[in-house]
Write an enzyme that holds these catalytic residues in place. Structure first.
Site, PDB file in Angstrom:
ATOM      1  NE  ARG A   1      -4.820  -1.607  -4.147  1.00 45.04           N
ATOM      2  CZ  ARG A   1      -4.390  -1.917  -2.914  1.00 45.04           C
ATOM      3  NH1 ARG A   1      -3.893  -0.972  -2.126  1.00 45.04           N
ATOM      4  NH2 ARG A   1      -4.447  -3.154  -2.473  1.00 45.04           N
TER       5      ARG A   1
ATOM      6  CG  ASP B   1      -2.059  -0.909   1.208  1.00 43.44           C
ATOM      7  OD1 ASP B   1      -2.305  -1.504   0.144  1.00 43.44           O
ATOM      8  OD2 ASP B   1      -2.752  -1.045   2.233  1.00 43.44           O
TER       9      ASP B   1
HETATM   10  P1  FDA Z   1     -14.541   9.426  -4.113  1.00 49.18           P
HETATM   11  O1  FDA Z   1     -13.955   9.612  -2.763  1.00 49.18           O
HETATM   12  O2  FDA Z   1     -14.915  10.614  -4.897  1.00 49.18           O
HETATM   13  O3  FDA Z   1     -15.763   8.442  -3.951  1.00 49.18           O
HETATM   14  C1  FDA Z   1     -16.675   8.189  -5.005  1.00 49.18           C
HETATM   15  C2  FDA Z   1     -18.012   7.847  -4.366  1.00 49.18           C
HETATM   16  O4  FDA Z   1     -17.889   6.647  -3.581  1.00 49.18           O
HETATM   17  C3  FDA Z   1     -18.490   8.907  -3.361  1.00 49.18           C
HETATM   18  O5  FDA Z   1     -19.209   9.923  -3.986  1.00 49.18           O
HETATM   19  C4  FDA Z   1     -19.355   8.077  -2.441  1.00 49.18           C
HETATM   20  O6  FDA Z   1     -20.622   7.871  -3.043  1.00 49.18           O
HETATM   21  C5  FDA Z   1     -18.626   6.758  -2.380  1.00 49.18           C
HETATM   22  N1  FDA Z   1     -17.733   6.663  -1.224  1.00 49.18           N
HETATM   23  C6  FDA Z   1     -16.392   6.886  -1.206  1.00 49.18           C
HETATM   24  N2  FDA Z   1     -15.885   6.643   0.007  1.00 49.18           N
HETATM   25  C7  FDA Z   1     -16.922   6.256   0.782  1.00 49.18           C
HETATM   26  C8  FDA Z   1     -17.038   5.856   2.141  1.00 49.18           C
HETATM   27  N3  FDA Z   1     -15.992   5.817   2.957  1.00 49.18           N
HETATM   28  N4  FDA Z   1     -18.262   5.488   2.604  1.00 49.18           N
HETATM   29  C9  FDA Z   1     -19.340   5.524   1.800  1.00 49.18           C
HETATM   30  N5  FDA Z   1     -19.296   5.897   0.488  1.00 49.18           N
HETATM   31  C10 FDA Z   1     -18.110   6.257  -0.003  1.00 49.18           C
HETATM   32  N6  FDA Z   1      -5.283   5.348  -0.861  1.00 49.18           N
HETATM   33  C11 FDA Z   1      -3.974   5.558  -0.598  1.00 49.18           C
HETATM   34  O7  FDA Z   1      -3.557   6.707  -0.414  1.00 49.18           O
HETATM   35  N7  FDA Z   1      -3.116   4.483  -0.529  1.00 49.18           N
HETATM   36  C12 FDA Z   1      -3.525   3.212  -0.758  1.00 49.18           C
HETATM   37  O8  FDA Z   1      -2.723   2.275  -0.704  1.00 49.18           O
HETATM   38  C13 FDA Z   1      -4.906   2.990  -1.048  1.00 49.18           C
HETATM   39  N8  FDA Z   1      -5.390   1.728  -1.276  1.00 49.18           N
HETATM   40  C14 FDA Z   1      -6.699   1.570  -1.708  1.00 49.18           C
HETATM   41  C15 FDA Z   1      -7.176   0.305  -2.068  1.00 49.18           C
HETATM   42  C16 FDA Z   1      -8.445   0.159  -2.616  1.00 49.18           C
HETATM   43  C17 FDA Z   1      -8.915  -1.202  -3.041  1.00 49.18           C
HETATM   44  C18 FDA Z   1      -9.278   1.312  -2.781  1.00 49.18           C
HETATM   45  C19 FDA Z   1     -10.631   1.201  -3.413  1.00 49.18           C
HETATM   46  C20 FDA Z   1      -8.833   2.545  -2.361  1.00 49.18           C
HETATM   47  C21 FDA Z   1      -7.564   2.692  -1.802  1.00 49.18           C
HETATM   48  N9  FDA Z   1      -7.107   3.935  -1.369  1.00 49.18           N
HETATM   49  C22 FDA Z   1      -5.776   4.102  -1.094  1.00 49.18           C
HETATM   50  C23 FDA Z   1      -8.068   5.029  -1.129  1.00 49.18           C
HETATM   51  C24 FDA Z   1      -8.186   5.976  -2.302  1.00 49.18           C
HETATM   52  O9  FDA Z   1      -7.021   6.744  -2.419  1.00 49.18           O
HETATM   53  C25 FDA Z   1      -9.388   6.913  -2.122  1.00 49.18           C
HETATM   54  O10 FDA Z   1      -9.189   7.667  -0.974  1.00 49.18           O
HETATM   55  C26 FDA Z   1     -10.728   6.205  -2.008  1.00 49.18           C
HETATM   56  O11 FDA Z   1     -10.823   5.140  -2.906  1.00 49.18           O
HETATM   57  C27 FDA Z   1     -11.867   7.200  -2.336  1.00 49.18           C
HETATM   58  O12 FDA Z   1     -11.721   7.705  -3.635  1.00 49.18           O
HETATM   59  P2  FDA Z   1     -12.684   7.322  -4.849  1.00 49.18           P
HETATM   60  O13 FDA Z   1     -11.822   7.178  -6.065  1.00 49.18           O
HETATM   61  O14 FDA Z   1     -13.485   6.135  -4.520  1.00 49.18           O
HETATM   62  O15 FDA Z   1     -13.552   8.608  -5.088  1.00 49.18           O
END
Ligand code: FDA
Length: 300
Positions: free
Chosen positions: A176, A125
């Site tokens: 990733r 990560d």
């Molecule tokens: P965004 O935050 O805009 O979310 C899109 C939509 O998803 C939101 O509008 C909401 O509807 C929904 N949503 C998002 N989060 C939610 C929550 N907590 N509860 C409910 N609904 C929610 N980051 C990092 O810095 N280092 C890492 O190693 C990782 N590893 C990682 C693994 C995996 C499998 C994922 C999916 C994510 C990560 N992340 C991460 C986190 C990543 O950087 C990011 O913070 C989150 O995925 C949220 O960003 P989105 O792209 O989903 O968009």
């Protein structure tokens, strides 16, 4: 993060852990490894795979890092014994990155060697920007030492990420791609929602074009749509890409992606140290303010 959510999440941190736990458990399998096994089996029965994470980060002593190493190896043994469709995600600081790089490398190598013996894979990560260079250097050293069953994470909010990706492309790295979750200064990180999305699409394009293995880790409809377009354009084989989503976030979207025929892996964290992870998730949940207010007002 919207201002009301910000106030609610800050307020939440003064409540007893028992109260916070009520909301946290949607994002976490449980405190015990058997909770993770149950959840992964459920995912596998829905034709989804998982990546298991033992919660905890930023440890301060070598003893704690050795404990993390033991816990990670235990997860690999449990995956093997229960024939789970799952791999492992680890946070380098849990293995001593902030104590001594060589010591951390040796711990991580031990985990990767066991994973390799089991035909399994370990993702490093990506944590906050103070660890980016050291994490990528460790990844490169692991690859140079012949361990190919590992991959890294690149954050599209970091301005440096395109340079990092171009180097990783030469190594045919498994990456990733995420937006990034830590709070970083504007001098090194994009801040606007649109520029972070734009960079995500640009980096994904580079990775697919270079035929790197890529995990598209987002719950953002805009990015999922963009990813679908790029997948149609570059036609990667099923083992060259997968979508990844966090446990407890947008299971509707998760089911849709899997039903559309794409591989889908769920990030399944478990363990006693759930608090910091849960607070990060609350900050991203647009509904958290509503849930918490309702719970306070109704006592449920
Ligand atoms: P965004 O935050 O805009 O979310 C899109 C939509 O998803 C939101 O509008 C909401 O509807 C929904 N949503 C998002 N989060 C939610 C929550 N907590 N509860 C409910 N609904 C929610 N980051 C990092 O810095 N280092 C890492 O190693 C990782 N590893 C990682 C693994 C995996 C499998 C994922 C999916 C994510 C990560 N992340 C991460 C986190 C990543 O950087 C990011 O913070 C989150 O995925 C949220 O960003 P989105 O792209 O989903 O968009």
């Amino acid at each position: 993060m919207n201002p009301l959510n910000s106030v609610i999440v800050s307020t939440l941190q003064i409540f007893p852990r028992g109260f916070v736990k009520r909301f946290a458990m949607r994002y976490i399998a449980g405190e015990d490894i058997s909770d993770a096994v149950r959840l992964v089996q459920e995912m596998n029965s829905k034709k989804m795979t998982a990546t298991i994470d033992v919660l905890g980060e930023n440890i301060n002593t070598k003893e704690e890092a050795i404990d993390s190493t033991r816990a990670a190896k235990e997860v690999l043994e449990v995956i093997e014994k229960n024939h789970l469709g799952a791999n492992l995600s680890i946070k380098p600081t849990q293995f001593g990155l902030n104590i001594d790089h060589k010591f951390c490398f040796d711990n991580v190598r031990e985990v990767l060697e066991l994973a390799r013996n089991h035909g399994n894979f370990v993702r490093l990560d990506m944590e906050d920007s103070t660890t980016t260079t050291a994490t990528l250097e460790m990844y490169e050293s692991l690859r140079e030492s012949g361990l190919n069953n590992t991959g890294v994470v690149i954050q599209s909010y970091m301005r440096r990420s395109e340079d990092d990706i171009r180097r990783l492309m030469e190594m045919k790295a498994s990456v990733r791609l995420v937006k990034g979750i830590y709070i970083e200064p504007e001098s090194i990180a994009f801040k606007g929602k649109d520029e972070i999305r734009k960079n995500f699409v640009k980096l994904l394009n580079l990775l697919l074009e270079a035929k790197c293995r890529v995990a598209i880790a987002t719950h953002d409809d805009y990015l999922i749509d963009a990813a679908y377009d790029l997948i149609a354009r570059f036609s990667p084989s099923p083992d060259e890409y997968e979508f990844q989503m966090l446990l407890g976030v947008r299971s509707d979207l998760r089911d849709k992606i899997a039903a559309d025929g794409h591989r889908l892996r769920v990030y399944v964290p478990f363990g006693m140290h759930w608090y910091a992870y849960a607070i990060r998730r609350f900050k991203e949940n647009p509904q958290v303010a509503g849930y918490v207010m309702k719970s306070i007002l109704t006592g449920k």
